[in-house]
Write an enzyme that holds these catalytic residues in place. Structure first.
Site, PDB file in Angstrom:
ATOM      1  N   LYS A   1     125.577  18.431 -50.218  1.00 29.39           N
ATOM      2  CA  LYS A   1     125.106  17.713 -49.026  1.00 29.39           C
ATOM      3  C   LYS A   1     125.751  16.337 -48.906  1.00 29.39           C
ATOM      4  O   LYS A   1     126.227  15.955 -47.820  1.00 29.39           O
ATOM      5  CB  LYS A   1     123.581  17.577 -49.083  1.00 29.39           C
ATOM      6  CG  LYS A   1     122.962  16.696 -47.989  1.00 29.39           C
ATOM      7  CD  LYS A   1     123.108  17.291 -46.595  1.00 29.39           C
ATOM      8  CE  LYS A   1     122.572  16.357 -45.513  1.00 29.39           C
ATOM      9  NZ  LYS A   1     121.114  16.203 -45.559  1.00 29.39           N
TER      10      LYS A   1
ATOM     11  N   LYS B   1     155.953  12.001 -39.196  1.00 30.18           N
ATOM     12  CA  LYS B   1     156.524  11.467 -37.960  1.00 30.18           C
ATOM     13  C   LYS B   1     155.446  11.227 -36.917  1.00 30.18           C
ATOM     14  O   LYS B   1     155.381  10.164 -36.290  1.00 30.18           O
ATOM     15  CB  LYS B   1     157.593  12.430 -37.429  1.00 30.18           C
ATOM     16  CG  LYS B   1     158.258  11.986 -36.120  1.00 30.18           C
ATOM     17  CD  LYS B   1     157.588  12.557 -34.874  1.00 30.18           C
ATOM     18  CE  LYS B   1     157.733  14.068 -34.808  1.00 30.18           C
ATOM     19  NZ  LYS B   1     157.122  14.602 -33.558  1.00 30.18           N
TER      20      LYS B   1
END
Length: 307
Positions: free
Chosen positions: A170, A240
């Site tokens: 959790k 890029k």
């Protein structure tokens, strides 16, 4: 079943309500009795504290704000550890510290009391409609004993391992959620400053690969989770694209600290000669530092089951 439920806040109250709706007798306690009034009106009984709950019920569940409250309810004077009877079952739905869950489990086990840590994901709205995921940690026998109750409160129930594993699952899920929110905010603010309408950029995120969780459901299962990095989308191209985003952030004067950290990781990975490999290979730097690999067994599908 006769169930004791401690903690009737925004999530605990609807969970207890689901148990009532399933036909169980539910006795409740909360630090503020007003929180429990709708449950009392629906047929729940009231107990004055954890000690009363423990002595009246063979199955006790808690759903509290955090470790501090669990310390008080479980380990304080008249708390659950002191008062639960041998043979009882304790289910903690709190988003708790795994170490504390294990400590309470050990103390209860010495008394012959079984325990699960079983936090839920889905929030208040999910608790109201049973659209929850329960992540249950503990002994397998305790999980099977609790399964009818867990099915009554949630549409999805997962056994995730030994005690404390529910809390680990959790808090790591929530950590990823909050961090993703922040990196999306970095991107949204940059887009808005670059002239894209807020409603438009948010819609793009919903409609594109991110909104459909394509990386988690498709790409990573085929690459990182298998340790296979034949390029689907190369690291050089990913770096890029991220570089273009950071250029735009600099042009608009928008901080993108998480994106900059991600770029540094990609640059390091490219320095190892991985530019032509799949972009996900840069995530192995984190595995290397952690000393842990995230690999799924052959044939394992991380996507949710249909229905």
């Amino acid at each position: 079943m006769k169930i004791g439920f401690i903690g009737t806040g925004n999530i605990g109250a609807p969970i207890a309500g689901q148990l009532l709706a399933a036909g169980h007798a539910v006795t409740v306690h909360d630090a503020r009795r007003a929180n429990a009034e709708p449950l009392l009106a629906a047929g729940a009984l009231w107990a004055d504290g954890p000690a009363a709950i423990a002595t009246q019920c063979d199955i006790v569940a808690t759903c509290l704000p955090g470790p501090r409250e669990i310390e008080t309810v479980c380990l304080g004077p008249g708390g659950l550890v002191e008062r639960l009877k041998p043979g009882a079952l304790y289910i903690d739905h709190t988003t708790n510290a795994p170490e504390l869950a294990r400590r309470v489990h050990g103390m209860l086990a010495a008394k012959g009391v079984a325990m699960l840590d079983a936090p839920v994901s889905g929030g208040m709205e999910g608790a109201q409609t049973r659209d929850l995921l329960v992540m249950a940690g503990g002994d397998a026998a305790a999980f099977e004993r609790a399964r009818p109750l867990l099915d009554a409160i949630a549409k999805r129930v997962m056994y995730v391992g030994g005690i404390g594993a529910g809390c680990v699952a959790k808090i790591m899920h929530n950590s990823a959620t909050f961090t993703l929110d922040l990196v999306m905010a970095e991107c949204w603010t940059t887009a808005v400053k670059a002239g894209v309408d807020a409603a438009t950029i948010v819609k793009v995120f919903n409609e594109a690969a991110l909104g459909h969780m394509m990386n988690l459901k498709v790409r990573l299962p085929a690459t990182l989770f298998r340790g296979e990095f034949e390029p689907r989308f190369s690291l050089a191209l990913a770096r890029k694209d991220l570089g273009l985003a950071l250029d735009l952030a600099r042009q608009t004067g928008t901080p993108m600290r998480l994106a900059a950290l991600c770029e540094a990781e990609m640059i390091e990975a490219m320095g190892r000669g991985w530019a032509g490999r799949d972009a996900s290979i840069f995530l192995t730097l984190q595995e290397e530092r952690a000393g842990a690999e995230v690999r799924l067994p052959a044939g394992e599908d991380p996507r949710p089951e249909p229905g």
